[in-house]
Design an enzyme around this catalytic site. Structure first.
Site, PDB file in Angstrom:
ATOM      1  N   SER A  97       0.812  -1.224   0.000  1.00 25.38           N
ATOM      2  CA  SER A  97       0.000   0.000   0.000  1.00 25.38           C
ATOM      3  C   SER A  97       0.845   1.274   0.000  1.00 25.38           C
ATOM      4  O   SER A  97       0.467   2.257  -0.664  1.00 25.38           O
ATOM      5  CB  SER A  97      -0.952  -0.003   1.199  1.00 25.38           C
ATOM      6  N   GLU A 115       5.259   1.640  10.624  1.00 24.37           N
ATOM      7  CA  GLU A 115       5.502   0.202  10.743  1.00 24.37           C
ATOM      8  C   GLU A 115       6.213  -0.058  12.061  1.00 24.37           C
ATOM      9  O   GLU A 115       7.316   0.440  12.287  1.00 24.37           O
ATOM     10  CB  GLU A 115       6.336  -0.316   9.570  1.00 24.37           C
ATOM     11  N   ASP A 139       3.531   2.260  17.697  1.00 24.33           N
ATOM     12  CA  ASP A 139       2.325   1.458  17.793  1.00 24.33           C
ATOM     13  C   ASP A 139       1.286   2.040  16.850  1.00 24.33           C
ATOM     14  O   ASP A 139       1.016   3.246  16.854  1.00 24.33           O
ATOM     15  CB  ASP A 139       1.791   1.477  19.227  1.00 24.33           C
ATOM     16  N   ASP A 160      -4.439  -1.627   8.110  1.00 22.12           N
ATOM     17  CA  ASP A 160      -4.277  -2.919   7.425  1.00 22.12           C
ATOM     18  C   ASP A 160      -3.401  -3.845   8.268  1.00 22.12           C
ATOM     19  O   ASP A 160      -2.278  -4.180   7.888  1.00 22.12           O
ATOM     20  CB  ASP A 160      -3.645  -2.658   6.053  1.00 22.12           C
TER      21      ASP A 160
END
Length: 276
Positions: A97, A115, A139, A160
């Site tokens: 993405s 990430e 987080d 996601d």
């Protein structure tokens, strides 16, 4: 359900998710105002379809490779975005993405990626070094709320996760409720795998209880009957989808259903509104 990006890159879920993400952002870009695009679980950003993880599942053969073999022009934008990271006719690399979103950026738009896993974050920074993306290592749910409201008047948050944790759906539900209080007009896209209808129905009921007025659910079921204990498809919850996107959606969904249906199955892609 554990759904690590690298094992499933380019599968049917990715084809649907990324086709709809392109259509959604482009619908929002019909207005000139700047957008902030935020990906809370960005992953590595780019995946090797010939790598060990991808080859172990072989799921790209039923996803991106089918899309490339199909002539339907409604999939042209998706194919072009995948082709942009490849050389040659057949894709060997699959953009996550972050790379799809980076290709959609206009000069006035912002891209924020997150990430949590250090190794994946390191890889992501390398993959995105030729873009203007900001990469965080936090987080996901904390970052989601911290970035709202966005610096620009409009924005999209893409959620996601790999669904490794048993409380993942509960965390999404709680964070979405808090996010909506801070950013009621914002667009949020939540991806999820479908394993069984009962679990999914219970989650939809929890989301309905949030009483967010405009939530569209898109469900892609691969098989005509549930296949117990395995991956049966995937879907998206989209908060505040723009009118231009929802109006153009039916033919795109039919094109995706047709190209991704497993042999001897018709499959289905349905939409419904979860709000009042």
């Amino acid at each position: 359900m554990n759904y690590r990006h690298s094992f499933h890159a380019g599968n049917s879920a990715d084809v649907v998710k990324h086709s709809l993400l392109i259509a959604l952002v482009r619908a929002l870009q019909q207005k000139p105002g700047a957008l902030t695009l935020i990906d809370t679980h960005a992953g590595c950003g780019l995946y090797d379809l010939d790598g060990d993880d991808s080859q172990r599942t072989g799921e790209s053969t039923q996803g991106v490779l089918r899309a490339f073999a199909d002539p339907n022009p409604l999939l042209d934008d998706y194919r072009a975005a995948v082709q942009a990271v490849n050389i040659g006719a057949e894709p060997r690399l699959y953009p996550g993405s972050p790379r799809f979103l980076a290709q959609l950026l206009r000069p006035q738009d912002l891209l924020i990626l997150n990430e949590k896993h250090p190794r994946d974050a390191y890889t992501l920074r390398g993959v995105m070094r030729d873009t203007a993306a900001a990469v965080h290592e936090r987080d996901a749910y904390e970052l989601w709320l911290a970035m709202l409201p966005t610096r620009t008047a409009r924005g999209v948050v893409v959620v996601d996760p790999p669904y490794e944790q048993t409380d993942e759906r509960a965390r999404i539900t709680a964070t979405l409720a808090a996010a909506h209080r801070k950013w009621a007009h914002g667009v949020t896209v939540i991806w999820y795998p479908l394993k069984d209808r009962a679990t999914h129905t219970r989650w939809k009921e929890q989301l309905r209880k949030l009483r967010i007025p405009k939530v569209m659910g898109v469900e892609h079921w691969l098989y005509d009957d549930d296949q117990p204990g395995i991956y049966n498809g995937a879907g998206l919850f989209i908060v505040n989808p723009p009118y231009a996107f929802t109006q153009a959606l039916p033919p795109l969904l039919e094109a995706l259903r047709a190209v991704l249906a497993p042999e001897e199955h018709r499959g289905e892609i349905t939409t419904e509104w979860l709000g009042d």
